[in-house]
Write an enzyme that holds these catalytic residues in place. Structure first.
Site, PDB file in Angstrom:
ATOM      1  N   TYR A   1      29.423  18.702  39.259  1.00  0.00           N
ATOM      2  CA  TYR A   1      30.844  18.666  39.658  1.00  0.00           C
ATOM      3  C   TYR A   1      31.231  19.953  40.405  1.00  0.00           C
ATOM      4  CZ  TYR A   1      35.915  17.984  38.957  1.00  0.00           C
ATOM      5  OH  TYR A   1      37.271  17.836  39.136  1.00  0.00           O
TER       6      TYR A   1
ATOM      7  N   THR B   1      38.798   1.253  43.049  1.00  0.00           N
ATOM      8  CA  THR B   1      37.426   0.735  43.115  1.00  0.00           C
ATOM      9  C   THR B   1      37.367  -0.781  42.938  1.00  0.00           C
ATOM     10  OG1 THR B   1      37.131   1.158  40.760  1.00  0.00           O
ATOM     11  CG2 THR B   1      36.377   2.884  42.267  1.00  0.00           C
TER      12      THR B   1
ATOM     13  N   ALA C   1      29.290  21.985  42.019  1.00  0.00           N
ATOM     14  CA  ALA C   1      28.629  22.017  43.337  1.00  0.00           C
ATOM     15  C   ALA C   1      29.388  21.129  44.323  1.00  0.00           C
ATOM     16  CB  ALA C   1      27.181  21.556  43.208  1.00  0.00           C
TER      17      ALA C   1
ATOM     18  N   ILE D   1      44.622  19.347  34.480  1.00  0.00           N
ATOM     19  CA  ILE D   1      45.748  18.424  34.672  1.00  0.00           C
ATOM     20  C   ILE D   1      45.591  17.245  33.707  1.00  0.00           C
ATOM     21  CG2 ILE D   1      46.994  17.011  36.381  1.00  0.00           C
ATOM     22  CD1 ILE D   1      46.845  20.060  37.080  1.00  0.00           C
TER      23      ILE D   1
ATOM     24  N   GLY E   1      41.446   7.016  45.688  1.00  0.00           N
ATOM     25  CA  GLY E   1      41.623   7.129  44.226  1.00  0.00           C
ATOM     26  C   GLY E   1      43.084   7.177  43.839  1.00  0.00           C
ATOM     27  N   ALA E   2      43.848   6.194  44.350  1.00  0.00           N
ATOM     28  CA  ALA E   2      45.310   6.213  44.148  1.00  0.00           C
ATOM     29  C   ALA E   2      45.760   5.303  43.010  1.00  0.00           C
ATOM     30  CB  ALA E   2      46.008   5.814  45.450  1.00  0.00           C
ATOM     31  N   SER E   3      44.820   4.775  42.257  1.00  0.00           N
ATOM     32  CA  SER E   3      45.189   3.822  41.189  1.00  0.00           C
ATOM     33  C   SER E   3      45.673   4.503  39.924  1.00  0.00           C
ATOM     34  CB  SER E   3      43.974   2.946  40.855  1.00  0.00           C
ATOM     35  OG  SER E   3      42.850   3.770  40.627  1.00  0.00           O
ATOM     36  N   ARG E   4      45.289   5.766  39.767  1.00  0.00           N
ATOM     37  CA  ARG E   4      45.605   6.472  38.511  1.00  0.00           C
ATOM     38  C   ARG E   4      45.816   7.951  38.795  1.00  0.00           C
ATOM     39  NH1 ARG E   4      40.841   6.637  35.442  1.00  0.00           N
ATOM     40  NH2 ARG E   4      39.506   5.625  36.965  1.00  0.00           N
TER      41      ARG E   4
ATOM     42  N   ASN F   1      41.006  12.401  47.505  1.00  0.00           N
ATOM     43  CA  ASN F   1      41.331  12.679  46.091  1.00  0.00           C
ATOM     44  C   ASN F   1      40.324  12.075  45.114  1.00  0.00           C
ATOM     45  OD1 ASN F   1      43.289  13.096  43.676  1.00  0.00           O
ATOM     46  ND2 ASN F   1      42.873  10.901  43.708  1.00  0.00           N
TER      47      ASN F   1
HETATM   48  P1  NAP Z   1      41.285  10.037  37.303  1.00  0.00           P
HETATM   49  O1  NAP Z   1      42.545   9.920  36.550  1.00  0.00           O
HETATM   50  O2  NAP Z   1      39.981   9.849  36.580  1.00  0.00           O
HETATM   51  O3  NAP Z   1      41.358   9.015  38.540  1.00  0.00           O
HETATM   52  C1  NAP Z   1      40.250   8.916  39.394  1.00  0.00           C
HETATM   53  C2  NAP Z   1      40.594   8.107  40.619  1.00  0.00           C
HETATM   54  O4  NAP Z   1      39.404   8.072  41.452  1.00  0.00           O
HETATM   55  C3  NAP Z   1      40.944   6.669  40.292  1.00  0.00           C
HETATM   56  O5  NAP Z   1      41.870   6.195  41.223  1.00  0.00           O
HETATM   57  C4  NAP Z   1      39.603   5.946  40.463  1.00  0.00           C
HETATM   58  O6  NAP Z   1      39.741   4.578  40.817  1.00  0.00           O
HETATM   59  C5  NAP Z   1      39.009   6.713  41.626  1.00  0.00           C
HETATM   60  N1  NAP Z   1      37.544   6.599  41.607  1.00  0.00           N
HETATM   61  C6  NAP Z   1      36.698   6.726  40.550  1.00  0.00           C
HETATM   62  N2  NAP Z   1      35.438   6.481  40.927  1.00  0.00           N
HETATM   63  C7  NAP Z   1      35.493   6.185  42.248  1.00  0.00           C
HETATM   64  C8  NAP Z   1      34.526   5.793  43.204  1.00  0.00           C
HETATM   65  N3  NAP Z   1      33.228   5.648  42.899  1.00  0.00           N
HETATM   66  N4  NAP Z   1      34.936   5.549  44.462  1.00  0.00           N
HETATM   67  C9  NAP Z   1      36.230   5.679  44.813  1.00  0.00           C
HETATM   68  N5  NAP Z   1      37.201   6.002  43.953  1.00  0.00           N
HETATM   69  C10 NAP Z   1      36.830   6.263  42.682  1.00  0.00           C
HETATM   70  O7  NAP Z   1      41.138  11.458  38.023  1.00  0.00           O
HETATM   71  P2  NAP Z   1      42.243  12.601  38.297  1.00  0.00           P
HETATM   72  O8  NAP Z   1      42.262  13.496  37.136  1.00  0.00           O
HETATM   73  O9  NAP Z   1      43.489  11.998  38.807  1.00  0.00           O
HETATM   74  O10 NAP Z   1      41.498  13.415  39.462  1.00  0.00           O
HETATM   75  C11 NAP Z   1      41.795  13.248  40.834  1.00  0.00           C
HETATM   76  C12 NAP Z   1      41.084  14.328  41.611  1.00  0.00           C
HETATM   77  O11 NAP Z   1      41.479  15.613  41.123  1.00  0.00           O
HETATM   78  C13 NAP Z   1      39.556  14.281  41.476  1.00  0.00           C
HETATM   79  O12 NAP Z   1      38.945  14.632  42.695  1.00  0.00           O
HETATM   80  C14 NAP Z   1      39.276  15.339  40.440  1.00  0.00           C
HETATM   81  O13 NAP Z   1      37.967  15.860  40.550  1.00  0.00           O
HETATM   82  C15 NAP Z   1      40.339  16.369  40.778  1.00  0.00           C
HETATM   83  N6  NAP Z   1      40.656  17.286  39.687  1.00  0.00           N
HETATM   84  C16 NAP Z   1      41.214  16.829  38.532  1.00  0.00           C
HETATM   85  C17 NAP Z   1      41.494  17.733  37.521  1.00  0.00           C
HETATM   86  C18 NAP Z   1      42.108  17.327  36.207  1.00  0.00           C
HETATM   87  O14 NAP Z   1      42.260  18.205  35.343  1.00  0.00           O
HETATM   88  N7  NAP Z   1      42.484  16.069  36.007  1.00  0.00           N
HETATM   89  C19 NAP Z   1      41.195  19.089  37.686  1.00  0.00           C
HETATM   90  C20 NAP Z   1      40.621  19.496  38.876  1.00  0.00           C
HETATM   91  C21 NAP Z   1      40.365  18.591  39.879  1.00  0.00           C
HETATM   92  P3  NAP Z   1      39.645   3.399  39.697  1.00  0.00           P
HETATM   93  O15 NAP Z   1      40.968   3.404  38.965  1.00  0.00           O
HETATM   94  O16 NAP Z   1      39.444   2.157  40.467  1.00  0.00           O
HETATM   95  O17 NAP Z   1      38.512   3.750  38.789  1.00  0.00           O
END
Ligand code: NAP
Length: 248
Positions: A155, A40, A157, A188, A15-18, A90
Site C-alpha cells: 500500500y 465495482t 509503495a 479517516i 470508487g464513488a460507491s462508499r 480515489n
Molecule cells: P472504502 O470505503 O474501502 O471504499 C473504496 C472504494 O473503492 C469503493 O467505492 C470501492 O467500490 C472502490 N474499489 C474497491 N476495489 C476496487 C477495484 N478493484 N476497482 C475499482 N474500484 C474499487 O475506501 P476509502 O476509505 O473511502 O478510501 C478511498 C481512498 O482514500 C483510497 O484510495 C484509500 O487508499 C485512500 N485513503 C483512505 C484512508 C482512510 O483512512 N480511510 C486513509 C488514507 C488514504 P465497491 O463499493 O464497488 O467495492
C-alpha cells in the site's frame, strides 16, 4: 461561493460507491458539476446514479482489470458528451500483512488498483485536457505513502508511487493549464478503517494532534479546493489532511 461553482464541468470520481469517493461525488454534484462515479458492480453503479439524483451517472469500473480501465473515459464521453474536466483517482484497496508473509498477488493487486489504474485513467483524460488547455487531476494518496507503515509495504509503495507520478506529470502538463495534485488523508472513518479494533483506533487518536479521526467530508473539502479556481496556481503538491499526524 462563486469560485466553488462547478456548473458545466464533468467530474469522474473512481470508487464513488462508499466512503471518501462517495462524499467527493456528492460534494461536486452539490456544487453544480455533472458527476460520473464508479463502483465495482452494476448494483453499486446504479446506487451511485440514484444518489446523484439526476446530477450524474454511475459506471462499473474494476481497476484490477487494467486492460479495460481506460474504457471508462469513453463511457463518460458517451454519457456526458465530453471527457472529464476533473479526474479524481480515489479507488483504493489494502491487502495488509508483514512483508515476509506478503504474497506476490497481494503486492501486485494493490499496485494495480492504487497506482497503475490511476495512471491509465490519467493518460486517457490528459489528451482531451491538453486540447482544452485546462484540467485537473487529483489523486488520493495516503500519509502512509509519505511515512511508510509496517504491514503495508504494498500500500505504501502504491501511494508513494502516486506522489512521484503526480510531481512528474505536473511538470509535463503545467504549460497546458492542467494541474496535477494529491490529497493525503491520515486516518479517516470509512469501511477501509472499520477493520481496526477500538484499541487500535484509540492508539491512532493519541498520535493525532487534533485528537480525533478524520471524516470523508474533510477529504472531499480538500479535493474540491484543489479542483477550484482558488487553487489554480497549485500543482505537483500533496495536500496533507490528517489532523497533524505528519508534524507529530
Ligand atoms: P472504502 O470505503 O474501502 O471504499 C473504496 C472504494 O473503492 C469503493 O467505492 C470501492 O467500490 C472502490 N474499489 C474497491 N476495489 C476496487 C477495484 N478493484 N476497482 C475499482 N474500484 C474499487 O475506501 P476509502 O476509505 O473511502 O478510501 C478511498 C481512498 O482514500 C483510497 O484510495 C484509500 O487508499 C485512500 N485513503 C483512505 C484512508 C482512510 O483512512 N480511510 C486513509 C488514507 C488514504 P465497491 O463499493 O464497488 O467495492
Amino acid at each position: 461561493m462563486e469560485d466553488f461553482d462547478f456548473s458545466g464541468k464533468i467530474v469522474l470520481v473512481t470508487g464513488a460507491s462508499r466512503g471518501i469517493g462517495k462524499e467527493i461525488a456528492q460534494k461536486f454534484a452539490s456544487l453544480g458539476a455533472t458527476v460520473v462515479g464508479t463502483a465495482t458492480t452494476a448494483e453499486g453503479a446504479s446506487k451511485i446514479e440514484e444518489s446523484l439524483n439526476g446530477k450524474g451517472f454511475g459506471l462499473v469500473l474494476n481497476a484490477l482489470q487494467l486492460d479495460t480501465v481506460a474504457q471508462v473515459v469513453d463511457q463518460v464521453v458517451e454519457k456526458c458528451g465530453a471527457a472529464p474536466d476533473i479526474l479524481v483517482n480515489n479507488a483504493g484497496i489494502t491487502r495488509d500483512t508483514l512483508f515476509m508473509r506478503m504474497k506476490d498477488v497481494d503486492f501486485d493487486e494493490v499496485i494495480a488498483c492504487n497506482l497503475t489504474a490511476a495512471v491509465r485513467l490519467s493518460k486517457a483524460c490528459i489528451g482531451p485536457m491538453m486540447k482544452k488547455r485546462a484540467g485537473r487531476i487529483i489523486s488520493i494518496t495516503s500519509v502512509v505513502g509519505e511515512t511508510g507503515n509496517a504491514g503495508q509495504c504494498n500500500y505504501a509503495a502504491s501511494k508513494a508511487g502516486i506522489i512521484g507520478f503526480t510531481r512528474s506529470l505536473a511538470q509535463e502538463v503545467g504549460s497546458r493549464g492542467i494541474t496535477v495534485n494529491c490529497v493525503a488523508p491520515g486516518f479517516i472513518e470509512t469501511d477501509m478503517t472499520k477493520v481496526l479494533s477500538d484499541e487500535q483506533k484509540k492508539a491512532y487518536e493519541s498520535r493525532i494532534p487534533l485528537r480525533k479521526l478524520g471524516q470523508a467530508a474533510d477529504i472531499a473539502n480538500a479535493v474540491v479546493f484543489l479542483a477550484s479556481d482558488w487553487a489554480s496556481y497549485i500543482t505537483g503538491t500533496t495536500l496533507d489532511v490528517n489532523g497533524g499526524m505528519r508534524c507529530a
